[in-house]
Design a protein around this motif. Sequence first.
Motif, PDB file in Angstrom:
ATOM      1  N   ARG A   9       0.834  -1.208   0.000  1.00 19.35           N
ATOM      2  CA  ARG A   9       0.000   0.000   0.000  1.00 19.35           C
ATOM      3  C   ARG A   9       0.870   1.260   0.000  1.00 19.35           C
ATOM      4  O   ARG A   9       0.607   2.221  -0.723  1.00 19.35           O
ATOM      5  CB  ARG A   9      -0.923  -0.012   1.222  1.00 19.35           C
ATOM      6  N   VAL A  10       1.924   1.255   0.794  1.00 23.13           N
ATOM      7  CA  VAL A  10       2.808   2.423   0.860  1.00 23.13           C
ATOM      8  C   VAL A  10       3.576   2.608  -0.449  1.00 23.13           C
ATOM      9  O   VAL A  10       3.743   3.724  -0.946  1.00 23.13           O
ATOM     10  CB  VAL A  10       3.802   2.279   2.040  1.00 23.13           C
ATOM     11  N   ALA A  11       3.999   1.490  -1.033  1.00 18.93           N
ATOM     12  CA  ALA A  11       4.802   1.549  -2.264  1.00 18.93           C
ATOM     13  C   ALA A  11       3.953   1.755  -3.508  1.00 18.93           C
ATOM     14  O   ALA A  11       4.475   2.123  -4.572  1.00 18.93           O
ATOM     15  CB  ALA A  11       5.620   0.264  -2.410  1.00 18.93           C
ATOM     16  N   GLY A  12       2.651   1.507  -3.400  1.00 22.05           N
ATOM     17  CA  GLY A  12       1.770   1.665  -4.551  1.00 22.05           C
ATOM     18  C   GLY A  12       1.935   0.562  -5.576  1.00 22.05           C
ATOM     19  O   GLY A  12       1.782   0.803  -6.783  1.00 22.05           O
ATOM     20  N   VAL A  13       2.248  -0.630  -5.098  1.00 24.26           N
ATOM     21  CA  VAL A  13       2.395  -1.793  -5.981  1.00 24.26           C
ATOM     22  C   VAL A  13       1.607  -2.955  -5.395  1.00 24.26           C
ATOM     23  O   VAL A  13       1.063  -2.864  -4.295  1.00 24.26           O
ATOM     24  CB  VAL A  13       3.892  -2.190  -6.140  1.00 24.26           C
ATOM     25  N   SER A  14       1.553  -4.064  -6.146  1.00 26.00           N
ATOM     26  CA  SER A  14       0.832  -5.231  -5.653  1.00 26.00           C
ATOM     27  C   SER A  14       1.670  -5.961  -4.608  1.00 26.00           C
ATOM     28  O   SER A  14       2.894  -5.833  -4.562  1.00 26.00           O
ATOM     29  CB  SER A  14       0.512  -6.182  -6.809  1.00 26.00           C
ATOM     30  N   HIS A  15       0.974  -6.750  -3.765  1.00 23.97           N
ATOM     31  CA  HIS A  15       1.710  -7.510  -2.742  1.00 23.97           C
ATOM     32  C   HIS A  15       2.585  -8.582  -3.396  1.00 23.97           C
ATOM     33  O   HIS A  15       3.607  -8.985  -2.840  1.00 23.97           O
ATOM     34  CB  HIS A  15       0.756  -8.126  -1.715  1.00 23.97           C
ATOM     35  N   THR A  16       2.201  -9.007  -4.609  1.00 22.61           N
ATOM     36  CA  THR A  16       3.023  -9.979  -5.340  1.00 22.61           C
ATOM     37  C   THR A  16       4.366  -9.364  -5.725  1.00 22.61           C
ATOM     38  O   THR A  16       5.419 -10.003  -5.611  1.00 22.61           O
ATOM     39  CB  THR A  16       2.291 -10.459  -6.609  1.00 22.61           C
ATOM     40  N   THR A  17       4.316  -8.117  -6.150  1.00 23.32           N
ATOM     41  CA  THR A  17       5.552  -7.412  -6.511  1.00 23.32           C
ATOM     42  C   THR A  17       6.450  -7.253  -5.287  1.00 23.32           C
ATOM     43  O   THR A  17       7.682  -7.452  -5.360  1.00 23.32           O
ATOM     44  CB  THR A  17       5.230  -6.026  -7.099  1.00 23.32           C
ATOM     45  N   VAL A  18       5.854  -6.926  -4.143  1.00 17.03           N
ATOM     46  CA  VAL A  18       6.631  -6.784  -2.899  1.00 17.03           C
ATOM     47  C   VAL A  18       7.289  -8.108  -2.537  1.00 17.03           C
ATOM     48  O   VAL A  18       8.476  -8.166  -2.192  1.00 17.03           O
ATOM     49  CB  VAL A  18       5.726  -6.294  -1.741  1.00 17.03           C
ATOM     50  N   SER A  19       6.513  -9.178  -2.610  1.00 15.15           N
ATOM     51  CA  SER A  19       7.034 -10.501  -2.265  1.00 15.15           C
ATOM     52  C   SER A  19       8.219 -10.865  -3.162  1.00 15.15           C
ATOM     53  O   SER A  19       9.256 -11.345  -2.684  1.00 15.15           O
ATOM     54  CB  SER A  19       5.921 -11.547  -2.399  1.00 15.15           C
ATOM     55  N   ARG A  20       8.062 -10.628  -4.463  1.00 13.54           N
ATOM     56  CA  ARG A  20       9.138 -10.948  -5.405  1.00 13.54           C
ATOM     57  C   ARG A  20      10.374 -10.087  -5.150  1.00 13.54           C
ATOM     58  O   ARG A  20      11.511 -10.566  -5.201  1.00 13.54           O
ATOM     59  CB  ARG A  20       8.645 -10.763  -6.832  1.00 13.54           C
ATOM     60  N   ALA A  21      10.153  -8.819  -4.842  1.00 10.68           N
ATOM     61  CA  ALA A  21      11.277  -7.905  -4.607  1.00 10.68           C
ATOM     62  C   ALA A  21      12.064  -8.322  -3.370  1.00 10.68           C
ATOM     63  O   ALA A  21      13.301  -8.350  -3.376  1.00 10.68           O
ATOM     64  CB  ALA A  21      10.765  -6.474  -4.446  1.00 10.68           C
ATOM     65  N   LEU A  22      11.353  -8.654  -2.308  1.00  9.60           N
ATOM     66  CA  LEU A  22      12.018  -9.027  -1.053  1.00  9.60           C
ATOM     67  C   LEU A  22      12.706 -10.384  -1.148  1.00  9.60           C
ATOM     68  O   LEU A  22      13.592 -10.693  -0.349  1.00  9.60           O
ATOM     69  CB  LEU A  22      11.016  -9.024   0.104  1.00  9.60           C
ATOM     70  N   ASN A  23      12.307 -11.192  -2.119  1.00  8.95           N
ATOM     71  CA  ASN A  23      12.938 -12.499  -2.322  1.00  8.95           C
ATOM     72  C   ASN A  23      14.016 -12.456  -3.402  1.00  8.95           C
ATOM     73  O   ASN A  23      14.546 -13.491  -3.803  1.00  8.95           O
ATOM     74  CB  ASN A  23      11.882 -13.551  -2.685  1.00  8.95           C
ATOM     75  N   GLY A  24      14.320 -11.235  -3.887  1.00  2.25           N
ATOM     76  CA  GLY A  24      15.396 -11.073  -4.850  1.00  2.25           C
ATOM     77  C   GLY A  24      15.080 -11.552  -6.248  1.00  2.25           C
ATOM     78  O   GLY A  24      15.980 -11.928  -7.006  1.00  2.25           O
ATOM     79  N   ASN A  25      13.821 -11.555  -6.624  1.00  2.00           N
ATOM     80  CA  ASN A  25      13.436 -12.003  -7.958  1.00  2.00           C
ATOM     81  C   ASN A  25      14.040 -11.081  -9.021  1.00  2.00           C
ATOM     82  O   ASN A  25      13.827  -9.865  -8.998  1.00  2.00           O
ATOM     83  CB  ASN A  25      11.900 -12.005  -8.081  1.00  2.00           C
ATOM     84  N   PRO A  26      14.793 -11.632  -9.982  1.00  7.47           N
ATOM     85  CA  PRO A  26      15.454 -10.801 -11.001  1.00  7.47           C
ATOM     86  C   PRO A  26      14.482 -10.119 -11.959  1.00  7.47           C
ATOM     87  O   PRO A  26      14.872  -9.211 -12.704  1.00  7.47           O
ATOM     88  CB  PRO A  26      16.348 -11.803 -11.736  1.00  7.47           C
ATOM     89  N   LEU A  27      13.219 -10.534 -11.963  1.00  6.95           N
ATOM     90  CA  LEU A  27      12.231  -9.909 -12.834  1.00  6.95           C
ATOM     91  C   LEU A  27      11.834  -8.523 -12.341  1.00  6.95           C
ATOM     92  O   LEU A  27      11.256  -7.724 -13.087  1.00  6.95           O
ATOM     93  CB  LEU A  27      10.984 -10.803 -12.944  1.00  6.95           C
ATOM     94  N   ILE A  28      12.121  -8.220 -11.080  1.00  2.00           N
ATOM     95  CA  ILE A  28      11.777  -6.910 -10.518  1.00  2.00           C
ATOM     96  C   ILE A  28      12.920  -5.931 -10.784  1.00  2.00           C
ATOM     97  O   ILE A  28      14.085  -6.243 -10.509  1.00  2.00           O
ATOM     98  CB  ILE A  28      11.523  -7.015  -9.000  1.00  2.00           C
ATOM     99  N   LYS A  29      12.610  -4.773 -11.328  1.00  7.00           N
ATOM    100  CA  LYS A  29      13.632  -3.777 -11.632  1.00  7.00           C
ATOM    101  C   LYS A  29      14.356  -3.352 -10.355  1.00  7.00           C
ATOM    102  O   LYS A  29      13.754  -3.288  -9.275  1.00  7.00           O
ATOM    103  CB  LYS A  29      13.002  -2.555 -12.294  1.00  7.00           C
ATOM    104  N   LYS A  30      15.620  -3.006 -10.510  1.00  6.27           N
ATOM    105  CA  LYS A  30      16.452  -2.657  -9.352  1.00  6.27           C
ATOM    106  C   LYS A  30      15.883  -1.468  -8.583  1.00  6.27           C
ATOM    107  O   LYS A  30      15.844  -1.476  -7.345  1.00  6.27           O
ATOM    108  CB  LYS A  30      17.888  -2.352  -9.787  1.00  6.27           C
ATOM    109  N   GLU A  31      15.436  -0.438  -9.316  1.00  8.06           N
ATOM    110  CA  GLU A  31      14.928   0.739  -8.620  1.00  8.06           C
ATOM    111  C   GLU A  31      13.658   0.424  -7.827  1.00  8.06           C
ATOM    112  O   GLU A  31      13.447   0.949  -6.729  1.00  8.06           O
ATOM    113  CB  GLU A  31      14.668   1.893  -9.606  1.00  8.06           C
ATOM    114  N   THR A  32      12.830  -0.493  -8.363  1.00  9.67           N
ATOM    115  CA  THR A  32      11.620  -0.910  -7.651  1.00  9.67           C
ATOM    116  C   THR A  32      11.993  -1.710  -6.419  1.00  9.67           C
ATOM    117  O   THR A  32      11.434  -1.523  -5.328  1.00  9.67           O
ATOM    118  CB  THR A  32      10.713  -1.751  -8.567  1.00  9.67           C
TER     119      THR A  32
END
Length: 335
Positions: A9-32
């Motif tokens: 909610r704070v980041a303005g993205v889906s919870h799936t995107t947050v989960s992937r980002a925190l798990n180091g998923n390479p599909l998520i852009k570095k700045e995100t």
Amino acid sequence: MITIKDIARVAGVSHTTVSRALNGNPLIKKETRDKIEKIAAELNYVPNFSAKSLVTRKSYTIGLFFSSIDHGTSESFLVDVIKGIKHVLDENYNLSVSGIDSIQHLDSISPQRFDGILVISQSDADNTFIYHVKKANIPLVVLNRQLEDSSIMNVVASDRIGVKEAMEYAISQGHRRLAMIEGRPDFKSASERKQGFIDSMLAKQIPVKSEYFTAGDYTVESGFSAMNILLSLPEPPSMVLCSNDNMAIGAMNACYARGVAIPEQMSLIGFDDIVFAKYTNPALTTIHRPIADISKLGTQKLIELMNAPKETSTEQLFVKTQLIIRQTVASLQEI
């Protein structure tokens, strides 16, 4: 309690995107990913590893197995091993410590329980456990004991070379009556150190006398008993190599009890360079065995196997020992 949905909610993205980002998923852009990690830190987000394990099918547990914790594993050795591992392992992983000799059922050692396993092996008796782990396809690194199997990642110290360097030093100081207090006969480290001792004697054409080899089991008590045997010989040695520092300390105490001065009447060299070695009186000359470095390198290799098993080739790596010259070897050339 802050959740992934709160961060989303704070980041303005889906919870799936947050989960992937925190798990180091390479599909998520570095700045995100950087933005999400910053928000998570500001909100004091603590990952729920139980839930994370269900999603990723990982246990977030590394198994550390010694041949035995109760027999042949000194406190300083145990501390150095864990220190090396913790230098590499991040807070996401738990470290489970056990002795192979305490395992009742090998079926309990499974990929569901361990993401990877480090074995601090002393003996061929560990092979049943090691090959069970290998067959279960759990990422595995064997430390401390040199293996013949090139298909298993292996990190060891150059024990034999270390002993040769120590013996060359003792011989250069004029010592010819050279004895050894051996380690446990079922431990590979003991046979490697003994072979280094014998190789040095043969290279310098010094007679190898059976009475100058005494049995020990890596404990202080066995060093004390073994030194008493050597001191009782009609012609005691002038220098004794002890297969570990604990036995060297026991040997020193035996000399003190008999009024034998170190190094004037008896020279000693230990092995391991435990923390107490430089505080003995006199300070113990010993062979530094970089067990923390071995554990650190082994953990790095284990993480590589866990993260990229197909891209990581197994290899045997040797970590160099170092002779630490202190005060327990006399120079007979000056006498």
